[in-house]
Structure formats: structure tokens, C-alpha cells
Motif scaffolding. Sequence first.
Motif, mmCIF file in Angstrom:
data_model
loop_
_atom_site.group_PDB
_atom_site.id
_atom_site.type_symbol
_atom_site.label_atom_id
_atom_site.label_comp_id
_atom_site.label_asym_id
_atom_site.label_seq_id
_atom_site.Cartn_x
_atom_site.Cartn_y
_atom_site.Cartn_z
ATOM 1 N N THR A 81 0.809 -1.214 0.000
ATOM 2 C CA THR A 81 0.000 0.000 0.000
ATOM 3 C C THR A 81 0.845 1.268 0.000
ATOM 4 O O THR A 81 0.305 2.360 -0.099
ATOM 5 C CB THR A 81 -0.941 0.023 1.220
ATOM 6 O OG1 THR A 81 -0.153 -0.083 2.413
ATOM 7 C CG2 THR A 81 -1.927 -1.130 1.160
ATOM 8 N N ASP A 180 -3.090 2.225 -8.096
ATOM 9 C CA ASP A 180 -3.840 1.057 -7.655
ATOM 10 C C ASP A 180 -3.714 -0.071 -8.690
ATOM 11 O O ASP A 180 -4.306 -0.005 -9.754
ATOM 12 C CB ASP A 180 -5.321 1.435 -7.462
ATOM 13 C CG ASP A 180 -6.133 0.338 -6.823
ATOM 14 O OD1 ASP A 180 -5.564 -0.734 -6.531
ATOM 15 O OD2 ASP A 180 -7.335 0.550 -6.607
ATOM 16 N N ASN A 185 -10.745 -3.441 -4.940
ATOM 17 C CA ASN A 185 -10.513 -4.105 -3.659
ATOM 18 C C ASN A 185 -10.756 -3.154 -2.474
ATOM 19 O O ASN A 185 -10.344 -3.446 -1.364
ATOM 20 C CB ASN A 185 -9.105 -4.670 -3.587
ATOM 21 C CG ASN A 185 -8.023 -3.616 -3.484
ATOM 22 O OD1 ASN A 185 -8.249 -2.463 -3.841
ATOM 23 N ND2 ASN A 185 -6.857 -4.005 -3.008
ATOM 24 N N THR A 187 -9.504 -0.305 -1.702
ATOM 25 C CA THR A 187 -8.371 0.492 -1.226
ATOM 26 C C THR A 187 -7.715 1.166 -2.413
ATOM 27 O O THR A 187 -7.646 0.593 -3.495
ATOM 28 C CB THR A 187 -7.358 -0.347 -0.439
ATOM 29 O OG1 THR A 187 -6.277 0.499 -0.023
ATOM 30 C CG2 THR A 187 -6.774 -1.478 -1.261
#
Length: 188
Positions: A81, A180, A185, A187
Motif C-alpha cells: 500500500t 492502484d 478491492n 483500497t
Amino acid sequence: CPAVGGGAALLRQYFINRNWASSSPAMTKAWLLNSSRYMTGQYANDTLPSNNQGMGSMNLGTAFDDAWRIHRDQVAADLFTASGQSRVFRGFVIEANRPVRVTLAWTDAPGSTTGNAYNNDLDLTVTVGDQTYRGNVFNGAFSVTGGTADPRNNVESVFLPPGLDGPITVTVTAAHINSDGVPGNATA
């Protein structure tokens, strides 16, 4: 192209026959590249990866052999992330008579159409004993120590010849995360 498409379909069925989750596009690519055969002869016999042979010729005999493999396909705990994150996997090479092959592949976010098409950059590092190998740093068919991390490709491999044994550490580092790569998903 049709042969590789057929190989990908056979790999999908191979996963289904073993009651594994269907392979993602990135896993399919990684598995087939990881089991490729180094090509020799005119216009080949060069250092991987190359314009002449890519990572080699598809080899379904190796793809479906009984070699022991670890595969991680879209495991939620492996999701990066932010830049700088890493995942470390440790194991032990027990069959010194077989080569060691590690391949990392990911589906990148859509890239620019007017510049560099790549976005996210993951780096593969494999350490066996006191030797460290970086993804896509080869001399001929095998990885060599030294070199620099590959900032462009969404597939990185380390291919080591037979004869190694002992502990092995595989590290995947998120060198640069800016988009991304897993849409939908929940997030960014």
C-alpha cells in the motif's frame, strides 16, 4: 502466440485439477516464465531477458513436473500500500540437484500512453548463503550477483543453477507504489 494461449489454458486447468484457486493473469505469466527453457542457437544464446528470446521458450514439461513449488497468488497479506514496504519469505533448498527459480509478477495499473507505461515498481531479491541476486540480473541463462534492481518490468526472475543448498531468503520490496494495481478491492 496461440501456443502460449493454449499453455495458459492448460495451466488454468492444472490449477483447477489440484483444487487450487484459478490462477490470476499475473500468476499464469509468472508460472509459465518460471518454467521456460533457455534457448540456444542463431539469434539466441544470449543473456536473459532479451529481445531475441524474452525469458526463453515455453516448456510445459517443466511447468507440470513434480518439482516442489511455493506459489502465492493475490494473497491479501502480500498487498503493498506504500513505497518502502517489503515481504520476506524464508525457506531451505533441499534438492541440490535441481535449479532454484524464483519469479515475481504483478498486474500493474494502466500506464501512460505518451511516456513510460509502467507505474508501480516491485523489486525481487534472493539470498542463498552469502550470495545476493537481484531480479533480472543475468549472465546467459543464470542470475549473477551484483547489478541493479529492474525499475521497469512487471516480471522479475532469479534463476540459479543446480548445486545450491541451505537457507534461502526471498524479499519483495515495493520500491515505488504510485497507483492502484488491484482495482475494486476497496483500497486506493
